[in-house]
Structure formats: structure tokens, C-alpha cells
Design a protein around this motif. Structure first.
Motif, PDB file in Angstrom:
ATOM      1  N   GLN A 190      -9.537  -1.272   2.023  1.00 40.56           N
ATOM      2  CA  GLN A 190      -9.643  -0.507   3.220  1.00 40.56           C
ATOM      3  C   GLN A 190     -10.677  -0.172   3.920  1.00 40.56           C
ATOM      4  OE1 GLN A 190     -10.104   4.226   3.840  1.00 40.56           O
ATOM      5  NE2 GLN A 190      -7.696   4.061   4.056  1.00 40.56           N
ATOM      6  N   ARG A 191     -10.742  -0.911   5.450  1.00 37.70           N
ATOM      7  CA  ARG A 191     -12.094  -1.071   5.703  1.00 37.70           C
ATOM      8  C   ARG A 191     -12.752  -0.053   6.600  1.00 37.70           C
ATOM      9  NH1 ARG A 191     -12.454  -6.607   5.705  1.00 37.70           N
ATOM     10  NH2 ARG A 191     -10.558  -8.486   6.265  1.00 37.70           N
ATOM     11  N   VAL A 192     -13.524   0.144   5.771  1.00 38.19           N
ATOM     12  CA  VAL A 192     -14.288   1.494   6.908  1.00 38.19           C
ATOM     13  C   VAL A 192     -15.576   1.219   7.279  1.00 38.19           C
ATOM     14  CG1 VAL A 192     -12.882   2.586   4.926  1.00 38.19           C
ATOM     15  CG2 VAL A 192     -15.345   2.093   4.441  1.00 38.19           C
ATOM     16  N   ASP A 193     -15.943   1.606   8.377  1.00 38.04           N
ATOM     17  CA  ASP A 193     -17.340   1.949   8.824  1.00 38.04           C
ATOM     18  C   ASP A 193     -18.678   2.142   8.392  1.00 38.04           C
ATOM     19  OD1 ASP A 193     -17.206   4.134   9.414  1.00 38.04           O
ATOM     20  OD2 ASP A 193     -16.877   4.103  11.174  1.00 38.04           O
ATOM     21  N   MET A 194     -19.434   2.575   8.727  1.00 38.88           N
ATOM     22  CA  MET A 194     -21.096   2.691   8.208  1.00 38.88           C
ATOM     23  C   MET A 194     -20.865   3.931   7.537  1.00 38.88           C
ATOM     24  SD  MET A 194     -23.849   0.581  10.463  1.00 38.88           S
ATOM     25  CE  MET A 194     -25.380   1.424   9.489  1.00 38.88           C
ATOM     26  N   GLN A 195     -19.768   4.951   8.206  1.00 42.47           N
ATOM     27  CA  GLN A 195     -19.787   6.498   7.843  1.00 42.47           C
ATOM     28  C   GLN A 195     -19.319   6.681   6.725  1.00 42.47           C
ATOM     29  OE1 GLN A 195     -20.633   5.765  11.346  1.00 42.47           O
ATOM     30  NE2 GLN A 195     -22.599   5.335  10.396  1.00 42.47           N
ATOM     31  N   GLY A 196     -18.369   5.351   6.200  1.00 44.10           N
ATOM     32  CA  GLY A 196     -16.769   5.457   4.966  1.00 44.10           C
ATOM     33  C   GLY A 196     -15.900   5.653   6.684  1.00 44.10           C
ATOM     34  N   ASN A 197     -15.332   5.724   7.640  1.00 44.53           N
ATOM     35  CA  ASN A 197     -14.046   6.071   8.440  1.00 44.53           C
ATOM     36  C   ASN A 197     -13.832   5.066   8.762  1.00 44.53           C
ATOM     37  OD1 ASN A 197     -15.813   8.177   9.002  1.00 44.53           O
ATOM     38  ND2 ASN A 197     -16.964   7.618  11.126  1.00 44.53           N
ATOM     39  N   LYS A 198     -12.234   5.196   8.646  1.00 46.02           N
ATOM     40  CA  LYS A 198     -10.926   4.454   8.176  1.00 46.02           C
ATOM     41  C   LYS A 198     -10.500   3.436   9.789  1.00 46.02           C
ATOM     42  CE  LYS A 198      -6.411   3.622   7.386  1.00 46.02           C
ATOM     43  NZ  LYS A 198      -4.851   3.871   7.354  1.00 46.02           N
ATOM     44  N   LEU A 199     -10.536   1.936   9.051  1.00 48.66           N
ATOM     45  CA  LEU A 199     -10.634   0.921  10.435  1.00 48.66           C
ATOM     46  C   LEU A 199      -9.023   0.428  10.290  1.00 48.66           C
ATOM     47  CD1 LEU A 199     -14.151  -1.249  10.390  1.00 48.66           C
ATOM     48  CD2 LEU A 199     -13.314   1.032  12.024  1.00 48.66           C
ATOM     49  N   LEU A 200      -9.039   0.523   9.202  1.00 45.72           N
ATOM     50  CA  LEU A 200      -7.802  -0.684   8.734  1.00 45.72           C
ATOM     51  C   LEU A 200      -7.741  -1.113   8.014  1.00 45.72           C
ATOM     52  CD1 LEU A 200      -6.151  -2.802  10.319  1.00 45.72           C
ATOM     53  CD2 LEU A 200      -7.316  -4.769   9.298  1.00 45.72           C
ATOM     54  N   ASP A 201      -6.060  -0.796   7.055  1.00 48.62           N
ATOM     55  CA  ASP A 201      -5.542  -0.712   5.915  1.00 48.62           C
ATOM     56  C   ASP A 201      -5.191  -2.043   5.513  1.00 48.62           C
ATOM     57  OD1 ASP A 201      -5.988   1.519   4.712  1.00 48.62           O
ATOM     58  OD2 ASP A 201      -3.697   2.253   5.062  1.00 48.62           O
ATOM     59  N   VAL A 202      -5.007  -2.656   4.297  1.00 51.36           N
ATOM     60  CA  VAL A 202      -5.684  -3.938   4.458  1.00 51.36           C
ATOM     61  C   VAL A 202      -4.438  -4.593   2.826  1.00 51.36           C
ATOM     62  CG1 VAL A 202      -6.367  -6.695   3.752  1.00 51.36           C
ATOM     63  CG2 VAL A 202      -7.764  -5.344   5.072  1.00 51.36           C
ATOM     64  N   CYS A 203      -3.187  -5.091   2.722  1.00 46.48           N
ATOM     65  CA  CYS A 203      -1.904  -5.078   2.475  1.00 46.48           C
ATOM     66  C   CYS A 203      -2.422  -6.561   2.101  1.00 46.48           C
ATOM     67  CB  CYS A 203      -1.307  -4.446   2.294  1.00 46.48           C
ATOM     68  SG  CYS A 203      -1.319  -2.550   2.874  1.00 46.48           S
ATOM     69  N   PRO A 204      -3.082  -7.280   1.264  1.00 49.42           N
ATOM     70  CA  PRO A 204      -2.423  -8.747   1.179  1.00 49.42           C
ATOM     71  C   PRO A 204      -1.288  -9.069   0.755  1.00 49.42           C
ATOM     72  CG  PRO A 204      -4.673  -7.505   0.393  1.00 49.42           C
ATOM     73  CD  PRO A 204      -4.377  -6.775   0.334  1.00 49.42           C
ATOM     74  N   TRP A 205      -0.770  -8.417   0.363  1.00 51.24           N
ATOM     75  CA  TRP A 205       0.495  -9.188  -0.459  1.00 51.24           C
ATOM     76  C   TRP A 205       1.878  -9.380   0.282  1.00 51.24           C
ATOM     77  CZ3 TRP A 205      -1.189  -3.967  -1.686  1.00 51.24           C
ATOM     78  CH2 TRP A 205      -1.949  -3.291  -1.238  1.00 51.24           C
ATOM     79  N   GLU A 206       1.652  -8.385   1.592  1.00 52.40           N
ATOM     80  CA  GLU A 206       2.376  -8.124   2.241  1.00 52.40           C
ATOM     81  C   GLU A 206       2.776 -10.449   2.637  1.00 52.40           C
ATOM     82  OE1 GLU A 206       1.683  -5.176   5.218  1.00 52.40           O
ATOM     83  OE2 GLU A 206       2.268  -3.467   4.167  1.00 52.40           O
ATOM     84  N   GLN A 207       1.175 -10.576   3.367  1.00 59.19           N
ATOM     85  CA  GLN A 207       1.536 -11.843   3.350  1.00 59.19           C
ATOM     86  C   GLN A 207       1.791 -12.797   1.784  1.00 59.19           C
ATOM     87  OE1 GLN A 207      -1.941 -13.043   5.232  1.00 59.19           O
ATOM     88  NE2 GLN A 207      -0.942 -14.673   6.869  1.00 59.19           N
ATOM     89  N   ILE A 208       0.923 -12.279   1.112  1.00 59.39           N
ATOM     90  CA  ILE A 208       1.253 -13.503   0.170  1.00 59.39           C
ATOM     91  C   ILE A 208       1.631 -12.560  -1.323  1.00 59.39           C
ATOM     92  CG2 ILE A 208      -1.030 -14.790  -1.508  1.00 59.39           C
ATOM     93  CD1 ILE A 208      -2.443 -13.799   0.892  1.00 59.39           C
ATOM     94  N   PRO A 209       2.482 -12.807  -1.583  1.00 59.82           N
ATOM     95  CA  PRO A 209       2.730 -11.646  -2.391  1.00 59.82           C
ATOM     96  C   PRO A 209       2.927 -12.641  -4.263  1.00 59.82           C
ATOM     97  CG  PRO A 209       4.789 -12.898  -1.483  1.00 59.82           C
ATOM     98  CD  PRO A 209       3.721 -12.882  -0.291  1.00 59.82           C
ATOM     99  N   GLU A 210       2.888 -13.784  -3.778  1.00 58.82           N
ATOM    100  CA  GLU A 210       2.358 -14.045  -5.447  1.00 58.82           C
ATOM    101  C   GLU A 210       0.543 -14.594  -5.318  1.00 58.82           C
ATOM    102  OE1 GLU A 210       4.551 -17.745  -8.820  1.00 58.82           O
ATOM    103  OE2 GLU A 210       5.229 -17.276  -6.833  1.00 58.82           O
ATOM    104  N   LEU A 211       0.250 -14.447  -6.410  1.00 60.25           N
ATOM    105  CA  LEU A 211      -0.599 -14.926  -6.598  1.00 60.25           C
ATOM    106  C   LEU A 211      -1.131 -16.296  -7.792  1.00 60.25           C
ATOM    107  CD1 LEU A 211      -2.904 -11.992  -6.123  1.00 60.25           C
ATOM    108  CD2 LEU A 211      -2.947 -13.241  -4.706  1.00 60.25           C
ATOM    109  N   ASP A 212      -1.244 -17.084  -7.373  1.00 58.17           N
ATOM    110  CA  ASP A 212      -0.646 -18.322  -8.213  1.00 58.17           C
ATOM    111  C   ASP A 212      -2.292 -19.677  -7.361  1.00 58.17           C
ATOM    112  OD1 ASP A 212       0.130 -19.389  -5.879  1.00 58.17           O
ATOM    113  OD2 ASP A 212       2.173 -19.580  -7.027  1.00 58.17           O
TER     114      ASP A 212
END
Length: 343
Positions: free
Chosen positions: A127-149
Motif C-alpha cells: 500500500q503506497r502511503v504518504d508521509m503521515q501514513g495515509n493510504k494513496l494506492l493499493d498495489v497488487c502486482p500479481w494482477e499483471q504478473i501472475p507468475e514470478l519467473d
């Protein structure tokens, strides 16, 4: 959970340098983890702020699981390697001092590695957060890259040490982090591991708060760009790469250089943006006009994945972009085509 006289399952290594503003939250996020035993190893890479004073109570209160080690300033790669060397646990989780774990991170990744001895890494989302820890964006890389080879590590490079857990023996086998490549030493490490056969799987869950601020590694535009290029050069300079990987070199270099160009544009390095696009031009898989359109579409996609706005007019109306288009026109046959779409 009782820790006294129990061997830790996970070693949490926290490298820090002048990060007293965030270090407490990082440590508290580990102390709140449940479901597995762990040790916390803070490697202070020569901080000159109040880090040592802030951490003194933890050394006293949590002596069964907390170690604070100071070293001369040598960079984050050396700090992480120091932590690997002194850790007792078989599994290693890294946590940058300005990030923090979300509940359940350690137990769920450790469970996967315990059940799957064939794996060397478990990755997760963040989860990208700002300096204060407020949520900016959830990052779910497996949606684009299901296999990590290896091929996908090369193409996409979805590396974030704070979101990962490693088997310690694999880290030792490849020699840990290479101090030659700051701040992209983490990408170099993962490529080394994958090349040597280390398998990775996803924990499809957000496990880390990844803080965005001006002093974080990912906001250091030019060093990040140069380091990532150096890692790519070093990887493809190896003589015995598998044939299918060797065949990927041109497309990997092209994709890496275009991403670097966007990243430099995003961080305000506009002249360098065009310089890296000129380098990418040498590896282009498209015709001239298609390549320029691909750059614009790629910039828009990278910005979207980063959770930021992308103003195409701001890019294409800039003096640097106009000079880039003129360079293309002068050096290729694109000058004979209709260039209205790309100017």
C-alpha cells in the motif's frame, strides 16, 4: 507470544539511516505481528540523528527478540548483509525503516515457506502511503504478473524488499546484496536469485505500508535510473545466460529504458527523460511513429499504475520533447511520414 529461549522462525532486518521520524512505527508494526516467533535486528548505518536514543528502550524491554547494531555508514546493501550475517532465523524479512508491516504479514508468508521447501521467496502486495501514513494506492502486482519467473522479473521488476520474505540460505548462496548498485541493489539480488533457480510465489495480499516521501530511494531520480541501467548491463554481461533469456535482451533493455524515462519525467528530470528515450530508440521493436506513440501510451500506463496523473500535453509541448522529435526526424526516415500525431 512467549519468545524467551525459543529460536525465532523469522529474522526481521531493519536497515536505518537518519530515520528517527519513522523508525518507531516500523518496529511497533513488527511487535504487533502474531502467529510466529521472530527476532528484530536493527542495523543502524551510522545515523547522526536521535535513532539510538529512540531505540534504547526497545533493547531493554525486548532483549529476548530485539538487537540494535551500529555500523559505520556503508549504505543499505551493507546494512542488510550485516543483518543476514547475524540473524539466527532461517527465514528473513526486510523492513525499510520508513515502511511498516500490516497485521499477519510474517505469519502468512512464513507459513507458505514452511509448507513449500521448494520456494525461496514469498512476495506480496503493498500500500503506497504518504508521509503521515495515509493510504494513496493499493498495489497488487500479481494482477499483471501472475507468475514470478526469471523472464517476468526481467520484464517487470516488481521488487519491494519490505513486501517479501526470503529463505536465508538462498540469500547466503548468492552473496546477498551487491554494494555496487545502490539504490537498485534489490533488483540485482532478485535477478541473481531467479537466475540461480530460486522460486518465488505470491501471497496475494497487501502486507506493507510503503511510504512515499522526498528522501525515499524511489524519489532519487537520477541515481535510481543509473543504478537500474547498471544492473541491466551487469545481468546481460554474464556469459552463460539461458538462450531464451539472451533473446529477451533487446526488449528488456527497451522496456527498462522507457520506464526509466517515465520515472525521470515524473521526478522532474526532463532533459534526462529525453536522453533515456534516445537510448530506448536504439532497441525499439516498432517503426518510428509507432515507437513515439508507444512511449506516450507507456507513460500513461506507468502513471496509472503509480496512482498519479499524467498530462500528455505537458509532455509533448515541452521544449525537450520537441527537440526529441526533431532528433528522430533528422536521424531516421520518419521525416518522410506524417508526424502531426507525435509533435
Amino acid at each position: 507470544m512467549e519468545f524467551a529461549n525459543v529460536e525465532p522462525l523469522v529474522g526481521v532486518i531493519i536497515p536505518t539511516y537518519n530515520c528517527d521520524r519513522y523508525i518507531e512505527q516500523a518496529i511497533e508494526s513488527v511487535l504487533q505481528q502474531e502467529g510466529c516467533t521472530y527476532e528484530i535486528i536493527v542495523i543502524d548505518d551510522g545515523s547522526t540523528d536521535s535513532t539510538e536514543k529512540i531505540l534504547a528502550p526497545y533493547t531493554e524491554r525486548y532483549s529476548d527478540r530485539f538487537r540494535y547494531i551500529r555500523q559505520k555508514n556503508q549504505g543499505v546493501a551493507a546494512a542488510r548483509n550485516h543483518g543476514i550475517a547475524v540473524a539466527r532465523a532461517d527465514l528473513i524479512a526486510f523492513l525499510d525503516a520508513d515502511d511498516y508491516f500490516l497485521p499477519g504479514k510474517l505469519a502468512r508468508q512464513a507459513e507458505i515457506l514452511t509448507k513449500r521447501p521448494d520456494l525461496g521467496i514469498v512476495h506480496s502486495g503493498w500500500q503506497r502511503v504518504d508521509m503521515q501514513g495515509n493510504k494513496l494506492l493499493d498495489v497488487c502486482p500479481w494482477e499483471q504478473i501472475p507468475e514470478l519467473d526469471l523472464e517476468n522479473w526481467l520484464r517487470w521488476k516488481p521488487v519491494l524488499p519490505s513486501a517479501m520474505m526470503f529463505r536465508r540460505e538462498w540469500l547466503q548462496y548468492v552473496g546477498g546484496f551487491d554494494k555496487r548498485f545502490p539504490p537498485a541493489e534489490d533488483t540485482d539480488l532478485v535477478l541473481k536469485l531467479a537466475l540461480h533457480g530460486c522460486k518465488t510465489t505470491w501471497l496475494r495480499q497487501i502486507t506493507v505500508g510503503y511510504r512515499q516521501h522526498g528522501e525515499s530511494a524511489m524519489h532519487k531520480g537520477l541515481p535510481q535510473a543509473r543504478s537500474l541501467c547498471a544492473v541491466t548491463d551487469n545481468f546481460f554481461a554474464q556469459p552463460n545466460l539461458p538462450g531464451n533469456v539472451r533473446l529477451m535482451e533487446q526488449s528488456v533493455r527497451y522496456g527498462t529504458l522507457v520506464w526509466i524515462a517515465w520515472y525521470l519525467h515524473h521526478t522532474g528530470h526532463h532533459q534526462e527523460t529525453t536522453e533515456y528515450l534516445q537510448q530506448a530508440w536504439e532497441y525499439r521493436p516498432h517503426s518510428g511513429m509507432e515507437t513515439v506513440i508507444n512511449w506516450i501510451e507507456s507513460f500513461a500506463e506507468f502513471a496509472r499504475n503509480w496512482g498519479v496523473e499524467f498530462d500528455v500535453n505537458n509532455l509533448t509541448s515541452s521544449e525537450e520533447w520537441q527537440e526529441l522529435i526533431q532528433w528522430i526526424i533528422q536521424t531516421t526516415s520518419i521525416g518522410g511520414q506524417n508526424t502531426e500525431l507525435i509533435i
